[in-house]
Design a protein around this motif. Structure first.
Motif, PDB file in Angstrom:
ATOM      1  N   LEU A  66       0.861  -1.185   0.000  1.00 44.75           N
ATOM      2  CA  LEU A  66       0.000   0.000   0.000  1.00 44.75           C
ATOM      3  C   LEU A  66       0.895   1.233   0.000  1.00 44.75           C
ATOM      4  O   LEU A  66       1.809   1.339   0.817  1.00 44.75           O
ATOM      5  N   GLY A  67       0.610   2.141  -0.913  1.00 44.32           N
ATOM      6  CA  GLY A  67       1.352   3.394  -0.929  1.00 44.32           C
ATOM      7  C   GLY A  67       0.726   4.391   0.026  1.00 44.32           C
ATOM      8  O   GLY A  67      -0.405   4.197   0.484  1.00 44.32           O
ATOM      9  N   ALA A  85      -7.627  -1.455   5.680  1.00 40.87           N
ATOM     10  CA  ALA A  85      -6.257  -1.095   6.056  1.00 40.87           C
ATOM     11  C   ALA A  85      -5.886   0.174   5.305  1.00 40.87           C
ATOM     12  O   ALA A  85      -6.213   0.321   4.126  1.00 40.87           O
ATOM     13  N   VAL A  86      -5.213   1.078   6.009  1.00 38.05           N
ATOM     14  CA  VAL A  86      -4.864   2.379   5.425  1.00 38.05           C
ATOM     15  C   VAL A  86      -3.372   2.633   5.639  1.00 38.05           C
ATOM     16  O   VAL A  86      -2.850   2.391   6.738  1.00 38.05           O
ATOM     17  N   ASP A  90       2.169   9.519   6.746  1.00 44.16           N
ATOM     18  CA  ASP A  90       3.483   9.447   7.396  1.00 44.16           C
ATOM     19  C   ASP A  90       4.099   8.043   7.289  1.00 44.16           C
ATOM     20  O   ASP A  90       5.149   7.785   7.887  1.00 44.16           O
ATOM     21  N   GLY A  91       3.433   7.145   6.582  1.00 42.52           N
ATOM     22  CA  GLY A  91       4.003   5.824   6.350  1.00 42.52           C
ATOM     23  C   GLY A  91       3.505   4.739   7.286  1.00 42.52           C
ATOM     24  O   GLY A  91       3.743   3.556   7.040  1.00 42.52           O
ATOM     25  N   ARG A  92       2.803   5.113   8.370  1.00 39.50           N
ATOM     26  CA  ARG A  92       2.304   4.096   9.290  1.00 39.50           C
ATOM     27  C   ARG A  92       1.142   3.343   8.664  1.00 39.50           C
ATOM     28  O   ARG A  92       0.421   3.859   7.814  1.00 39.50           O
ATOM     29  N   LEU A  93       0.957   2.105   9.141  1.00 41.33           N
ATOM     30  CA  LEU A  93      -0.123   1.266   8.646  1.00 41.33           C
ATOM     31  C   LEU A  93      -1.185   1.155   9.746  1.00 41.33           C
ATOM     32  O   LEU A  93      -0.840   0.913  10.911  1.00 41.33           O
ATOM     33  N   SER A 129      -6.003   6.859  14.945  1.00 45.23           N
ATOM     34  CA  SER A 129      -6.365   6.218  16.209  1.00 45.23           C
ATOM     35  C   SER A 129      -7.707   5.497  16.165  1.00 45.23           C
ATOM     36  O   SER A 129      -8.013   4.696  17.056  1.00 45.23           O
ATOM     37  N   GLY A 130      -8.538   5.809  15.205  1.00 45.25           N
ATOM     38  CA  GLY A 130      -9.871   5.218  15.140  1.00 45.25           C
ATOM     39  C   GLY A 130     -10.889   5.964  15.989  1.00 45.25           C
ATOM     40  O   GLY A 130     -12.065   5.584  16.022  1.00 45.25           O
ATOM     41  N   GLU A 131     -10.454   7.024  16.691  1.00 46.01           N
ATOM     42  CA  GLU A 131     -11.370   7.777  17.555  1.00 46.01           C
ATOM     43  C   GLU A 131     -12.376   8.567  16.712  1.00 46.01           C
ATOM     44  O   GLU A 131     -12.108   8.926  15.566  1.00 46.01           O
ATOM     45  N   VAL A 132     -13.518   8.844  17.342  1.00 48.53           N
ATOM     46  CA  VAL A 132     -14.555   9.624  16.658  1.00 48.53           C
ATOM     47  C   VAL A 132     -14.125  11.089  16.612  1.00 48.53           C
ATOM     48  O   VAL A 132     -13.764  11.677  17.638  1.00 48.53           O
ATOM     49  N   VAL A 133     -14.150  11.661  15.411  1.00 46.66           N
ATOM     50  CA  VAL A 133     -13.800  13.076  15.244  1.00 46.66           C
ATOM     51  C   VAL A 133     -15.060  13.922  15.140  1.00 46.66           C
ATOM     52  O   VAL A 133     -15.134  15.022  15.680  1.00 46.66           O
ATOM     53  N   ALA A 134     -16.059  13.414  14.445  1.00 42.83           N
ATOM     54  CA  ALA A 134     -17.296  14.175  14.272  1.00 42.83           C
ATOM     55  C   ALA A 134     -18.441  13.209  13.995  1.00 42.83           C
ATOM     56  O   ALA A 134     -18.210  12.053  13.612  1.00 42.83           O
TER      57      ALA A 134
END
Lengths: 159, 133
Positions: A66-67, A85-86, A90-93, A129-134
């Motif tokens: 994944l790029g 998967a994302v 910054d390169g983190r998976l 983080s998977g946290e709710v933003v909105a």
């Protein structure tokens, strides 16, 4: 005969005029409901209600590579467990359940915004983080653990 | 019998040939006997004889009057307490389900204990009611 029927009808009307449920009946019904709620809580405690990642599965290869800014959708650990998967800029998976915690719509990766979004009710999650933003989702997205090696990207568990 | 204001209370509407007619017609009603006795008016206890009326426990002066006027309020109070407990249990079930989905298992067991305690309290409040009916 007709007079007797009329008397019977009048008596039945009198009986039906009163509410058949007394206050003592209400009390008994409330106690029964209380017991039902206890059973419901017990069902929650013993795991009757399904949640993402229940059960185990062997590692599953979800992509060759994944790029940055790219995502891939897959199902893990079960066939009903939608996930994605994302690769963050910054390169983190990062891997998450793709089932919105609000009303179980599909969560999509929006590359232009860099967010995970549920289009049903505009729920937005932080991809880092998977946290709710909105939006209305009450809980963060459950995590899917990923591992990357020379053969590709693997889903290896749930967190 | 004369009742306040000089009005005359009508005689009970009981068919002397079929004194247990209401019990035959509506056996599911626990108060069918009251219909048969004619004691179903607004002030059934004023009849005075106490026949078939479980609330009237003695004859003589004052019979037929309510000896425990706070009994109805106590029953309403019990209903209010148990209803409050049930509302609390609904809240607890919501939080428990949320905790389960967030994998906070310890909190789920705490809330299960809370639900069990609430149910025990509701049963205690229910069983504490006097058996006077």
């Amino acid at each position: 005969m007709a007079r007797e029927q009329a008397a019977t009808r009048a008596l039945l009307d009198r009986i039906r005029a009163d509410a058949p449920v007394t206050r003592r009946d209400y009390l008994r019904i409330l106690v029964t409901v209380s017991g039902g709620l206890l059973l419901g809580a017990a069902a929650v405690g013993v795991g009757v209600f399904r949640r993402h990642g229940t059960g185990t599965a062997p590692p599953k290869r979800v992509a060759d590579r994944l790029g940055p800014g790219e995502a891939v959708a897959f199902r893990y650990p079960g066939v009903d467990d939608r996930a994605l998967a994302v690769r963050l800029p910054d390169g983190r998976l990062a891997g998450y359940s793709a089932v919105c915690t609000h009303l179980a719509c599909a969560v999509l990766w929006r590359e232009q915004d860099g967010t995970l979004q549920c289009p049903c009710h505009d729920g937005v999650f932080d991809p880092a983080s998977g946290e709710v933003v909105a939006g209305p989702p009450p809980r963060p997205l459950p995590k899917v653990l990923l591992r990357e090696d020379s053969r590709g990207i693997w889903a290896v568990g749930t967190g | 019998m004369a009742v306040g204001g000089g009005s005359v209370r009508p005689e009970p509407e009981v068919d002397p040939d079929r004194p247990y007619r209401a019990r035959q017609l509506a056996p599911y009603r626990r108060d069918a006997g009251l219909f048969d006795s004619g004691l179903t008016g607004r002030y059934p206890g004023l009849r005075g004889s106490g026949a078939r009326d479980a609330r009237i426990r003695s004859s003589g002066p004052g019979s037929g009057s309510d000896h425990d006027p706070e009994r109805a309020a106590m029953l309403s109070g019990r209903i209010a307490v148990v209803a409050t407990i049930v509302v609390g249990q609904l809240w607890g079930l919501t939080v428990a389900l949320n905790a389960w989905l967030e994998r906070r298992t310890g909190q789920v067991w705490l809330l299960l204990a809370f639900e069990a305690l609430s149910f025990a309290l509701a049963v205690a409040v229910w069983l504490a009611a006097p058996r006077d009916r």
